[in-house]
Design a protein around this motif. Structure first.
Motif, mmCIF file in Angstrom:
data_model
loop_
_atom_site.group_PDB
_atom_site.id
_atom_site.type_symbol
_atom_site.label_atom_id
_atom_site.label_comp_id
_atom_site.label_asym_id
_atom_site.label_seq_id
_atom_site.Cartn_x
_atom_site.Cartn_y
_atom_site.Cartn_z
ATOM 1 N N TYR B 82 0.818 -1.211 0.000
ATOM 2 C CA TYR B 82 0.000 0.000 0.000
ATOM 3 C C TYR B 82 0.850 1.258 0.000
ATOM 4 O O TYR B 82 0.419 2.319 -0.444
ATOM 5 C CB TYR B 82 -0.972 -0.019 1.182
ATOM 6 C CG TYR B 82 -2.023 -1.104 1.013
ATOM 7 C CD1 TYR B 82 -3.127 -0.882 0.194
ATOM 8 C CD2 TYR B 82 -1.880 -2.333 1.628
ATOM 9 C CE1 TYR B 82 -4.066 -1.879 -0.002
ATOM 10 C CE2 TYR B 82 -2.813 -3.332 1.444
ATOM 11 C CZ TYR B 82 -3.916 -3.101 0.629
ATOM 12 O OH TYR B 82 -4.830 -4.074 0.429
ATOM 13 N N ALA B 83 2.080 1.146 0.472
ATOM 14 C CA ALA B 83 2.947 2.318 0.536
ATOM 15 C C ALA B 83 3.328 2.820 -0.852
ATOM 16 O O ALA B 83 3.576 4.012 -1.049
ATOM 17 C CB ALA B 83 4.185 1.996 1.345
ATOM 18 N N SER B 84 3.394 1.901 -1.820
ATOM 19 C CA SER B 84 3.756 2.360 -3.160
ATOM 20 C C SER B 84 2.590 3.104 -3.813
ATOM 21 O O SER B 84 2.778 3.920 -4.703
ATOM 22 C CB SER B 84 4.207 1.188 -4.037
ATOM 23 O OG SER B 84 3.217 0.183 -4.037
ATOM 24 N N GLN B 85 1.363 2.832 -3.352
ATOM 25 C CA GLN B 85 0.211 3.588 -3.847
ATOM 26 C C GLN B 85 0.112 4.932 -3.139
ATOM 27 O O GLN B 85 -0.255 5.927 -3.731
ATOM 28 C CB GLN B 85 -1.095 2.812 -3.599
ATOM 29 C CG GLN B 85 -1.185 1.540 -4.410
ATOM 30 C CD GLN B 85 -2.320 0.656 -3.924
ATOM 31 O OE1 GLN B 85 -3.082 1.033 -3.030
ATOM 32 N NE2 GLN B 85 -2.411 -0.521 -4.513
ATOM 33 N N ASP B 86 0.447 4.933 -1.876
ATOM 34 C CA ASP B 86 0.320 6.153 -1.074
ATOM 35 C C ASP B 86 1.594 6.329 -0.254
ATOM 36 O O ASP B 86 1.677 5.892 0.900
ATOM 37 C CB ASP B 86 -0.902 6.015 -0.157
ATOM 38 C CG ASP B 86 -1.097 7.243 0.718
ATOM 39 O OD1 ASP B 86 -0.337 8.227 0.550
ATOM 40 O OD2 ASP B 86 -1.994 7.189 1.574
ATOM 41 N N PRO B 87 2.623 6.952 -0.852
ATOM 42 C CA PRO B 87 3.942 7.034 -0.192
ATOM 43 C C PRO B 87 3.896 7.718 1.162
ATOM 44 O O PRO B 87 4.821 7.524 1.969
ATOM 45 C CB PRO B 87 4.777 7.856 -1.172
ATOM 46 C CG PRO B 87 4.069 7.730 -2.483
ATOM 47 C CD PRO B 87 2.616 7.598 -2.174
ATOM 48 N N SER B 88 2.845 8.480 1.444
ATOM 49 C CA SER B 88 2.803 9.180 2.735
ATOM 50 C C SER B 88 2.641 8.217 3.914
ATOM 51 O O SER B 88 2.769 8.611 5.071
ATOM 52 C CB SER B 88 1.659 10.194 2.745
ATOM 53 O OG SER B 88 0.428 9.479 2.730
ATOM 54 N N LEU B 89 2.355 6.966 3.617
ATOM 55 C CA LEU B 89 2.184 5.995 4.715
ATOM 56 C C LEU B 89 3.503 5.703 5.417
ATOM 57 O O LEU B 89 3.528 5.390 6.604
ATOM 58 C CB LEU B 89 1.598 4.686 4.183
ATOM 59 C CG LEU B 89 0.130 4.733 3.740
ATOM 60 C CD1 LEU B 89 -0.259 3.450 3.053
ATOM 61 C CD2 LEU B 89 -0.770 5.002 4.941
ATOM 62 N N LEU B 90 4.590 5.774 4.688
ATOM 63 C CA LEU B 90 5.902 5.504 5.292
ATOM 64 C C LEU B 90 6.719 6.789 5.332
ATOM 65 O O LEU B 90 6.577 7.661 4.472
ATOM 66 C CB LEU B 90 6.649 4.446 4.469
ATOM 67 C CG LEU B 90 6.022 3.059 4.391
ATOM 68 C CD1 LEU B 90 6.875 2.142 3.536
ATOM 69 C CD2 LEU B 90 5.835 2.476 5.787
ATOM 70 N N ASP B 91 7.594 6.862 6.321
ATOM 71 C CA ASP B 91 8.433 8.052 6.411
ATOM 72 C C ASP B 91 9.709 7.878 5.586
ATOM 73 O O ASP B 91 9.858 6.907 4.855
ATOM 74 C CB ASP B 91 8.732 8.377 7.886
ATOM 75 C CG ASP B 91 9.555 7.284 8.549
ATOM 76 O OD1 ASP B 91 10.070 6.398 7.816
ATOM 77 O OD2 ASP B 91 9.674 7.286 9.795
ATOM 78 N N GLU B 112 3.234 -2.394 7.499
ATOM 79 C CA GLU B 112 4.523 -3.063 7.618
ATOM 80 C C GLU B 112 5.630 -2.101 7.199
ATOM 81 O O GLU B 112 5.495 -1.415 6.183
ATOM 82 C CB GLU B 112 4.525 -4.284 6.695
ATOM 83 C CG GLU B 112 5.782 -5.098 6.782
ATOM 84 C CD GLU B 112 5.984 -5.943 5.534
ATOM 85 O OE1 GLU B 112 5.446 -5.573 4.482
ATOM 86 O OE2 GLU B 112 6.664 -6.954 5.640
ATOM 87 N N PRO B 113 6.715 -2.000 7.956
ATOM 88 C CA PRO B 113 7.821 -1.136 7.546
ATOM 89 C C PRO B 113 8.381 -1.598 6.197
ATOM 90 O O PRO B 113 8.205 -2.758 5.813
ATOM 91 C CB PRO B 113 8.850 -1.299 8.652
ATOM 92 C CG PRO B 113 8.087 -1.872 9.816
ATOM 93 C CD PRO B 113 6.979 -2.674 9.218
ATOM 94 N N GLN B 114 9.054 -0.758 5.514
ATOM 95 C CA GLN B 114 9.748 -1.019 4.252
ATOM 96 C C GLN B 114 8.804 -1.281 3.083
ATOM 97 O O GLN B 114 8.736 -0.512 2.141
ATOM 98 C CB GLN B 114 10.751 -2.162 4.404
ATOM 99 C CG GLN B 114 11.961 -1.704 5.209
ATOM 100 C CD GLN B 114 12.859 -2.818 5.645
ATOM 101 O OE1 GLN B 114 12.510 -3.987 5.539
ATOM 102 N NE2 GLN B 114 14.010 -2.463 6.153
ATOM 103 N N LEU B 115 8.061 -2.411 3.111
ATOM 104 C CA LEU B 115 7.223 -2.727 1.963
ATOM 105 C C LEU B 115 5.845 -2.092 2.053
ATOM 106 O O LEU B 115 5.155 -1.951 1.052
ATOM 107 C CB LEU B 115 7.068 -4.243 1.804
ATOM 108 C CG LEU B 115 8.357 -4.988 1.454
ATOM 109 C CD1 LEU B 115 8.086 -6.469 1.365
ATOM 110 C CD2 LEU B 115 8.943 -4.472 0.144
ATOM 111 N N GLY B 116 5.414 -1.800 3.260
ATOM 112 C CA GLY B 116 4.145 -1.106 3.435
ATOM 113 C C GLY B 116 2.926 -1.971 3.182
ATOM 114 O O GLY B 116 1.927 -1.538 2.624
#
Ligand SMILES: Nc1ncnc2c1ncn2[C@@H]1O[C@H](COP(=O)(O)OP(=O)(O)OP(=O)(O)O)[C@@H](O)[C@H]1O
Ligand code: SF4
Ligand SMILES: [Mg+2]
Lengths: 347, 342
Positions: B82-91, B112-116
């Motif tokens: 999901y982080a690649s769809q919404d980069p704001s999820l991870l710092d 999840e850290p890293q992969l999101g």
């Protein structure tokens, strides 16, 4: 005794249990001579009592007759048919005719089966479908042995020892057998219950005309139950006779000793003396030479050690009364000096 | 033949009857039987720890079975990053941007850290995989152990001797070490060294290896039980009436063996859950990206110092499951075999 056509004819029946030992290769290093050359017959409807001390091979004999064990030697004939080494398939037609009642009412009923299942099991195995269904027959059998027929779907743990033994009797009767081997059927029960179960067996024997091999460790119970009695010692028959002959005219010293231990038995009309056998029963692995009783016999001589006495009709015996002793007792025989007298037993 | 005993014995017969009557009155109904199974069930129901543990265990199995359904309702899956769809999820350091590992109404258990990936669905599917494998291995282990144990015990003689030696050898192995050593061997049998190992093969290999090293304990136990049972007089009674060996095993022996079988099964399952997770943790079982309890703990362990939340969910849920199942196992044993208590 008309033994021309007996129901069960046992001759030379022998069972030796091999003793394995040795390392690393296990091999037979000896044998327990549990049963050694038994000869006896049982007629239809007759009850034979088999009496002897613990370990003399009574249960083994019972298990050999019912073919739970393979005999080492000898023959077993049932209605003239040799079943000594018959396999399970060959035995199938006979299985229903020879049944067994076991000593321990707590071990002889499967704790996970209902009473109905236990009693119906033999019918199921032999594919017997009585008129009116198996359940009806189970109820009938429960009634015959004096239990509430409505209890057929209870489990063994819900019954007392005496009731359990009655269930065992019902199971044995389920196949309408001609011969029942009862291995000390009451010795595990309370004295107060013993008489009831013996009475039940007696009723069954008389009313249904079933032949019995009744195993017991003392002569008291057998006296009321068996028309013929065999006394065993260390795997051999010491004496076999019709009831009256054996109790009134014991010819074997061992029989006499056993009789003197029976509370209500009167050997003579004179005040009774208790014959207490000294010493232990020798090991069946290495039984005494000659007469097996000689280590505890007060009359033993060299002849007894060298020569095994045959089981024959000794002088003074009625026909059918066989004794295995070189120096049979006579009514006048006075207990020998080596014999210790038990004052407590006389009291 | 209605009067069963001669009159002389009648008073005592009455005593027998009262025994029968008293058992009736304690039972719920005259005709209802108090089977050993029913008694055990009654004992179990009285055991609070056991009942609560049972609910916990059932809960885990329900969410494992219903994982796809829950994921659908929840609207996420364990594979999408999901982080690649919404980069704001991870710092900037690839750790969840939000507090508590990124827990929110969107991502219940965080990111999840890293992969999101979504932690909640990853955990659900992870439990599903781990429980599935452990359950299959338990059933197979118990079946193999029971068949071998009963065969050895009932036949005795040479069969028994050989089986017992095999059991001795198997039990003398340090099993954890052998698991790790054997897994690559099993893979090697089916797949060329450079090929990708399909997930189903990994699962199958895990089940095979866990069973291969697990059946011996149960087989030995059952062998001993059968040795004892087969000398019992009720077996002889069945033989006297002409019962076949099959009937004796299935109708006479097996009903008396359910207790140890059930007890062993319930004690085995949690150990196999941890074993499966352990192997996956070590990288010889299930591997990322397939969701699995062990895989998740392995990933959590790489960044637990920065993000403890991620580690918390698989860790706590596994501890909860294993403890509950062990307590359940104890209660089941106490209920089935009350004499063994304490
Ligand atoms: N399966 C067996 N293997 C080896 N020895 C055995 C076996 N069964 C019985 N024996 C031995 O055979 C002898 C006779 O045993 P058996 O059980 O027939 O005696 P018993 O007269 O029935 O005694 P009890 O009154 O104690 O029941 C005993 O010495 C016993 O140890
Ligand atoms: S044969 Fe000898 S030892 Fe045996 S009982 Fe007779 S007298 Fe005693
Ligand atoms: Mg016996």
């Amino acid at each position: 005794m008309s033994n021309t056509n007996p129901l069960l004819d046992v001759s030379g029946l022998t069972k030796h249990f091999p003793i394995k030992g040795g390392f690393p290769i296990r091999r037979t290093v000896g044998a327990v001579q549990a049963v050694d050359g038994l000869d006896f017959q049982v007629s239809a409807g007759e009850s034979l009592g088999l009496v002897g001390e613990s370990g003399c091979g009574k249960s083994t004999t019972g298990r050999l007759i019912t073919r739970l064990m393979e005999p080492t030697a000898g023959t077993i004939k049932y209605q003239g048919q040799d079943i000594t080494h018959a396999g399970r398939k060959q035995l199938a037609p006979i299985r229903s005719e020879i049944q067994m009642i076991f000593q321990d009412p707590y071990a002889s009923l499967n704790p996970r089966q209902t009473v109905g299942k236990i009693i119906a099991g033999p019918m199921e195995i032999n594919d017997i479908n009585p008129a009116g269904g198996r359940e009806k027959r189970v109820r009938e059998l429960l009634e015959i042995v004096g239990l509430n027929p409505e209890h057929f779907n209870r489990f063994p743990h819900e019954f007392s020892g005496g009731q359990r033994q009655r269930i065992g009797v019902a199971r044995a009767l389920a196949l309408e057998p001609k011969l029942i081997v009862a291995d000390e059927p009451v010795s595990a029960l309370d004295v107060s219950i013993q008489a009831q179960v013996v009475n039940l067996l007696q009723k069954v024997q008389q009313e249904l005309g079933i032949a019995f091999v009744f195993i017991a460790h003392d002569l008291a119970i057998v006296r009321h139950f068996s028309q013929r009695v065999a006394v065993m010692y260390l795997g051999k028959i010491m004496e076999i006779a019709d009831r009256e002959d054996l109790y009134d005219n014991p010819r074997h010293p061992y029989t006499r000793a056993l009789l003197s231990a029976v509370p209500e038995a009167t050997v003579d009309e004179e005040p009774r003396e208790r014959i207490r056998l000294v010493g232990d029963v020798p090991s069946p692995i290495n039984p005494p030479s000659g007469c097996r009783f000689r280590t505890r016999c007060w009359k033993a001589t060299e002849k007894c050690a060298s020569e095994a006495p045959p089981l024959v009709q000794v002088e003074g015996n009625k026909p059918g009364h066989l004794t295995a002793c070189h120096y049979p007792e006579t009514p006048e025989t006075i207990p020998a000096p080596r014999l210790s007298k038990d004052p407590e037993a006389a009291a | 033949m209605t009067s069963p005993t001669p009159s002389a014995a009648t008073p005592l017969e009455v005593t027998d009857e009262t025994v029968a009557k008293s058992t009736t009155s304690t039972g719920p109904k005259g005709s209802e039987s108090r089977s050993p199974g029913r008694l055990a069930w009654k004992r179990f129901k009285r055991d609070k720890t056991g009942v609560i543990s049972a609910y916990v265990v059932i809960f885990f199995f329900v969410i494992a079975i219903a994982a796809p359904l829950i994921a659908k309702l929840y609207g996420k899956n364990p594979y999408t990053t999901y982080a690649s769809q919404d980069p704001s999820l991870l710092d900037a350091f690839s750790y969840p941007a939000g507090p508590n590992g990124g827990m929110s109404s969107q991502f219940w258990f965080g990111i999840e850290p890293q992969l999101g990936r979504d932690v909640f669905t990853f955990l659900l599917y992870g439990i599903r995989t781990s429980l599935g494998i452990a359950l299959a291995a338990t059933i197979l282990t118990v079946v193999v152990g029971v068949v071998v144990g009963i065969t050895a015990g009932y036949l005795g003689g040479k069969t028994d001797y050989i089986v017992s030696r095999v059991i001795d050898i198997l039990l003398s192995f340090p099993s954890t070490l052998f698991f790790i050593a054997f897994m690559p061997v099993v893979y090697g049998i089916f797949v060329a060294p450079d090929d990708n190992i399909p997930t189903w093969l990994r699962a199958l290999a895990l089940i095979t290896v866990l069973t291969a090293f697990g059946w011996a304990t149960i087989a030995r136990l059952l062998r001993g039980q059968v040795l004892g049972l087969r000398e019992r007089e009720f077996v002889e009674a069945a033989k006297v009436t002409g019962a076949s060996p099959m009937r004796i095993v299935f109708k006479e022996l097996l009903p008396n063996l359910w207790t140890p079988i059930i007890i062993q099964g319930t004690l085995l399952l949690p150990t196999l859950v941890t074993a499966e997770a352990g192997l996956s943790f070590l990288g010889v079982g299930i591997i990322d990206p397939t969701p699995d309890w062990g895989v998740m703990i392995a990933r959590g362990s790489t960044f637990y110092s920065q993000d403890l939340t991620f580690m918390l969910f698989p860790g706590v849920s596994m501890v909860l499951f294993v403890v509950a199942f062990n307590l359940l196992g104890d209660s089941v044993r106490d209920a089935l075999d009350p004499k063994s208590k304490r």
